[in-house]
Design a protein around this motif. Sequence first.
Motif, PDB file in Angstrom:
ATOM      1  N   SER A   1       5.284   4.183  -1.750  1.00  0.00           N
ATOM      2  CA  SER A   1       4.767   3.989  -0.399  1.00  0.00           C
ATOM      3  C   SER A   1       3.255   4.164  -0.368  1.00  0.00           C
ATOM      4  O   SER A   1       2.707   5.027  -1.065  1.00  0.00           O
ATOM      5  CB  SER A   1       5.403   4.996   0.564  1.00  0.00           C
ATOM      6  N   VAL A   2       2.608   3.357   0.444  1.00  0.00           N
ATOM      7  CA  VAL A   2       1.151   3.396   0.587  1.00  0.00           C
ATOM      8  C   VAL A   2       0.828   3.678   2.049  1.00  0.00           C
ATOM      9  O   VAL A   2       1.326   2.990   2.952  1.00  0.00           O
ATOM     10  CB  VAL A   2       0.531   2.062   0.132  1.00  0.00           C
ATOM     11  N   ALA A   3       0.001   4.694   2.284  1.00  0.00           N
ATOM     12  CA  ALA A   3      -0.281   5.128   3.652  1.00  0.00           C
ATOM     13  C   ALA A   3      -0.895   4.026   4.498  1.00  0.00           C
ATOM     14  O   ALA A   3      -0.496   3.807   5.652  1.00  0.00           O
ATOM     15  CB  ALA A   3      -1.198   6.353   3.629  1.00  0.00           C
ATOM     16  N   SER A   4      -1.847   3.291   3.933  1.00  0.00           N
ATOM     17  CA  SER A   4      -2.540   2.266   4.716  1.00  0.00           C
ATOM     18  C   SER A   4      -1.662   1.069   5.025  1.00  0.00           C
ATOM     19  O   SER A   4      -2.002   0.241   5.870  1.00  0.00           O
ATOM     20  CB  SER A   4      -3.811   1.807   3.995  1.00  0.00           C
ATOM     21  N   LEU A   5      -0.507   0.974   4.364  1.00  0.00           N
ATOM     22  CA  LEU A   5       0.447  -0.102   4.637  1.00  0.00           C
ATOM     23  C   LEU A   5       1.613   0.399   5.490  1.00  0.00           C
ATOM     24  O   LEU A   5       2.662  -0.241   5.549  1.00  0.00           O
ATOM     25  CB  LEU A   5       0.970  -0.695   3.327  1.00  0.00           C
ATOM     26  N   GLY A   6       1.421   1.533   6.143  1.00  0.00           N
ATOM     27  CA  GLY A   6       2.469   2.064   6.998  1.00  0.00           C
ATOM     28  C   GLY A   6       3.690   2.538   6.247  1.00  0.00           C
ATOM     29  O   GLY A   6       4.790   2.565   6.797  1.00  0.00           O
ATOM     30  N   GLY A   7       3.510   2.914   4.975  1.00  0.00           N
ATOM     31  CA  GLY A   7       4.632   3.365   4.151  1.00  0.00           C
ATOM     32  C   GLY A   7       5.284   2.284   3.329  1.00  0.00           C
ATOM     33  O   GLY A   7       6.201   2.565   2.550  1.00  0.00           O
ATOM     34  N   ASP A   8       4.858   1.045   3.478  1.00  0.00           N
ATOM     35  CA  ASP A   8       5.378  -0.040   2.636  1.00  0.00           C
ATOM     36  C   ASP A   8       4.818   0.088   1.218  1.00  0.00           C
ATOM     37  O   ASP A   8       3.753   0.668   1.031  1.00  0.00           O
ATOM     38  CB  ASP A   8       4.981  -1.404   3.222  1.00  0.00           C
ATOM     39  N   PRO A   9       5.522  -0.478   0.221  1.00  0.00           N
ATOM     40  CA  PRO A   9       6.806  -1.185   0.317  1.00  0.00           C
ATOM     41  C   PRO A   9       8.020  -0.295   0.586  1.00  0.00           C
ATOM     42  O   PRO A   9       9.044  -0.780   1.018  1.00  0.00           O
ATOM     43  CB  PRO A   9       6.918  -1.892  -1.025  1.00  0.00           C
TER      44      PRO A   9
END
Length: 209
Positions: free
Chosen positions: A84-92
């Motif tokens: 998960s990536v914070a700047s992607l809202g937790g995506d993928p």
Amino acid sequence: MPARGAHRRLEPGRLVLASHNAGKLREVAALLAPHGLQVVSAGELGLPEPAETETTFLGNATIKALAAARAAGLPALADDSGFSVASLGGDPGVRTADWAMLPGGGRDYAMAMAKVAALAEPHADRRAWFTCALVLAWPDGHAEGFEGEIHGRWVFPPRGTNGFGYDPMFVPEGGAQTFGEMAPAAKHADNHRARAFALLAAACLPPAG
């Protein structure tokens, strides 16, 4: 969903790992060996991969564990994990493997890592984390679930050829190497899967020999 309350203890013997991922099989088998458990994968038994229709790691791990336990007539352990990536809202997130899916089948994680970097690069926030949900299920439908996380930051281009999946683009907090650069023993000593496994072992597994 996994049961709450008193935990059920697993006896030494055979255990199905509800996965067709060779990297996960190696990592989980190494964790289970000291507890007197012999691991066979769902792939080795020719079991189908059930559709993962839940929206959480624990939900999808439960689907896989119960399907394998009932099909094999043995206790089964399933892992559902993701990046998960914070700047992607937790995506993928729970769709971590889907981001690597190729149109004709199979997965390309180099492509998936490039996609993550392209989407996240415009943002200053580099925070990222791995989550692992482990669910242990029995053929009678009883299931126990445990979850672990490890936080750090994403980097690009990927570094290292160890590990699997998104490991080469993740540096854990306080570290300088990616999971892909670490020796396997160093990665396995403290990662999301090891943290979830510690909870599972304390609650459900026979003592390590």
